[in-house]
Design an enzyme around this catalytic site. Sequence first.
Site, short mmCIF file in Angstrom:
data_model
loop_
_atom_site.label_atom_id
_atom_site.label_comp_id
_atom_site.label_asym_id
_atom_site.label_seq_id
_atom_site.Cartn_x
_atom_site.Cartn_y
_atom_site.Cartn_z
N GLU A 115 -35.06 -3.54 -85.53
CA GLU A 115 -36.48 -3.93 -85.40
C GLU A 115 -37.11 -4.12 -86.77
O GLU A 115 -37.93 -5.02 -86.96
CB GLU A 115 -37.25 -2.84 -84.65
CG GLU A 115 -37.07 -2.92 -83.15
CD GLU A 115 -37.48 -1.65 -82.43
OE1 GLU A 115 -38.22 -0.83 -83.02
OE2 GLU A 115 -37.04 -1.46 -81.28
N SER A 201 -18.25 -8.45 -98.03
CA SER A 201 -18.49 -9.45 -96.98
C SER A 201 -17.30 -10.33 -96.62
O SER A 201 -17.10 -10.62 -95.44
CB SER A 201 -19.65 -10.36 -97.38
OG SER A 201 -20.85 -9.65 -97.28
N HIS A 331 -24.26 -10.60 -82.97
CA HIS A 331 -23.39 -10.38 -84.13
C HIS A 331 -24.15 -9.71 -85.27
O HIS A 331 -23.70 -8.73 -85.86
CB HIS A 331 -22.80 -11.71 -84.60
CG HIS A 331 -22.11 -11.61 -85.93
ND1 HIS A 331 -20.91 -10.94 -86.08
CD2 HIS A 331 -22.48 -12.04 -87.16
CE1 HIS A 331 -20.57 -10.98 -87.36
NE2 HIS A 331 -21.49 -11.64 -88.03
N SER A 332 -25.31 -10.28 -85.57
CA SER A 332 -26.16 -9.73 -86.64
C SER A 332 -27.57 -10.21 -86.34
O SER A 332 -27.81 -10.87 -85.33
CB SER A 332 -25.72 -10.26 -88.01
OG SER A 332 -26.04 -11.64 -88.12
C1 LIG Z 1 -13.59 -15.18 -95.21
C2 LIG Z 1 -14.81 -15.20 -94.35
N1 LIG Z 1 -14.98 -16.19 -93.46
C3 LIG Z 1 -16.08 -16.22 -92.68
C4 LIG Z 1 -17.03 -15.23 -92.79
C5 LIG Z 1 -18.28 -15.27 -91.91
N2 LIG Z 1 -18.21 -14.22 -90.90
C6 LIG Z 1 -18.82 -13.03 -91.09
S1 LIG Z 1 -18.54 -11.99 -89.83
C7 LIG Z 1 -17.61 -13.11 -88.99
C8 LIG Z 1 -17.01 -12.76 -87.66
C9 LIG Z 1 -15.99 -11.67 -87.72
O1 LIG Z 1 -15.64 -11.26 -86.43
P1 LIG Z 1 -14.76 -10.00 -86.17
O2 LIG Z 1 -13.72 -9.85 -87.23
O3 LIG Z 1 -14.26 -10.07 -84.79
O4 LIG Z 1 -15.75 -8.74 -86.35
P2 LIG Z 1 -17.03 -8.37 -85.48
O5 LIG Z 1 -18.20 -9.06 -86.11
O6 LIG Z 1 -16.78 -8.80 -84.09
O7 LIG Z 1 -17.19 -6.89 -85.59
C10 LIG Z 1 -17.53 -14.31 -89.70
C11 LIG Z 1 -16.81 -15.49 -89.22
C12 LIG Z 1 -16.82 -14.23 -93.76
N3 LIG Z 1 -17.68 -13.24 -93.94
N4 LIG Z 1 -15.71 -14.23 -94.52
#
Ligand SMILES: Cc1ncc(C[n+]2csc(CCOP(=O)(O)OP(=O)(O)O)c2C)c(N)n1
Length: 441
Positions: A115, A201, A331-332
Site C-alpha cells: 500500500e 536483480s 508479480h510486483s
Molecule cells: C536476466 C533477467 N531477465 C529478465 C528480468 C526481468 N524479470 C524480473 S522478475 C522476472 C520473472 C521471474 O519469474 P520467476 O523466476 O518465476 O520468479 P517469481 O517472480 O515468480 O518469484 C523477470 C522476467 C530480470 N530481472 N533479469
Amino acid sequence: MFCASNKMALRTGACVLRLNSLRNAARLLSTHTRPEVAQNNNGKYADFPGAKAPYVTEMKFLNEASYDPIPIYRVMDNNGAVFDIREEPNIDNDTLLHMYKTMIQLSQMDKILYESQRQGRISFYMTNYGEEGIHVGTAAALDPRDLVFAQYREAGVFLYRGITVTELVNQCYGNHEDPGKGRQMPVHYGSKQHNLVTISSPLATQMPQAVGAAYALKRQPDNDRCALCFFGDGAASEGDAFSAFNFAATLDCPIILFCRNNGYAISTPTSEQYRGDGIASRGPALGIHTVRIDGTDPLAVYKAVKDSREFAIKNNKPVLIEAMSYRVGHHSTSDDSTAYRSIEEIQKWTKDESPIQKFKMYIENKGIWDAEQDKSWTKEARDIVVKTMQEAEKKKLPHWKEMLEDVYYEMPSRIQKQMKQMEEHLKKYPDKYPLDKYQTE
Ligand SMILES: Cc1ncc(C[n+]2csc(CCOP(=O)(O)OP(=O)(O)O)c2C)c(N)n1
Ligand SMILES: [Mg+2]
C-alpha cells in the site's frame, strides 16, 4: 525421499521417485535380459566413456510421456492434519510458533509496504503471498550459519533469521540506515551478519555464485555448512541455471538448489515457460538428488530441507528441491495480474491452499495457539510495520556523495572531478534540490 538415478533409487529406500524408477529399472532389466537382445550384443552392457547402458535393437525416442509425473511430497492436509505421523518432523513448540509468527509478520509487512508504494511513499515492492510456508520451512530447517542466496521473493527467510522489520523497511525506503545506502531497488535485502547474500536483480546470477560458495565451503576442513539457493520457475530458464546445476553435480557441491515453482514468471505461465515435467525432472537427468514437494505445506518444506541439508553436507552432493506453490499476489507493484489470469484462479489458491491457514490449524490442533493469540499477534505485527514505516520515512536519505563512493577502493581522479563539480553545482543552486532530506555529513 530423493532420487538421482535408477541405481541410486534402488539403493535409497525413501525415494519419492522410487516407484517410477523401479518401473524404469524393471523395463531396462527386462530389455537387457531378452534373449534376442542378449544374442545381438553377446549379452554385454555397453561401456562407452559417456554412458554405461544396455544395447537395444529397436529404435525408440524417449519423451516426457516415457516417465510418470514426479509426485509431490506433503506431510499435512488442508486442515493441518498430518497424513502419516512417521513423516511428521520433530519441531519444538518455540520453533513452530516462531515459524507461524514470522509468516503473519511477513504478510502484514507485505500488505502495508504494498500500500505504501501505491501511495507513492516507496518506488517499488514485491509481495510474498502464498509462499510464506516455503520461507519459514526452509529457514527453520537450515543452520543459521548456512549461506542463503535469495532471488527476491523470500523476505520471510530474512525475518526468520532475525533481521528486523525496521531493517527491511529502511532498505525499502533507501534511507541512511539502509546498509545498501539507497543504491538498490526496494526488496533487495542482504545481511552479511546473518549469512544472507544480498539480492541482485538480474535473474539467476545468484545460482552459479551459490554453487561456487558451496564449493568453497566444501574445501574448508571439517565443513558443516551448506549453501541454499532460491530461484523461480522463470529463472530456471536462464543459462546460468543450467551452468549452476551442472557445476553443482560435477564438482560435488553441498548445495540445496531450491526452486520456487509458483506458476508464473511475471505474466508467463509455466505452460509457456517449459515443456517436460517441471524443474524437478532436470535433477535426475543431471545426476542430482531431487525431490518435489508441496510448497504450501511448511512441514513438507521443513522435512525436505532438513534431509537435503544432512545429505548435502554428509556426501558433498547437491540436492534439487522443487516446491510447488502459487504466486498469489501480482508479480510486483509494476504488474496487474488480472490482465492474464482470472480472479477465480487466484481465489482457489488463496482459500484452501494458504500455507498460513494450514499451519495455523496445525498449531491449533497441537493446542499451542488459539484464536485470541492469533488476533492479538496479527494486530501487533501490523503495528510494528506501521510504526517502523513512519519512522523510516522521517530518516534522512544517504549523503549525495554516497552515489559516487564505494565503487573503487581508491576513487579515480575522474570521479573525484565529478564530485567536485557536483559540490560546486549544489552550492550554486541549493534551492533547486531538496537537500534538507539528505544527510549532510
Ligand atoms: C536476466 C533477467 N531477465 C529478465 C528480468 C526481468 N524479470 C524480473 S522478475 C522476472 C520473472 C521471474 O519469474 P520467476 O523466476 O518465476 O520468479 P517469481 O517472480 O515468480 O518469484 C523477470 C522476467 C530480470 N530481472 N533479469
Ligand atoms: Mg515464478
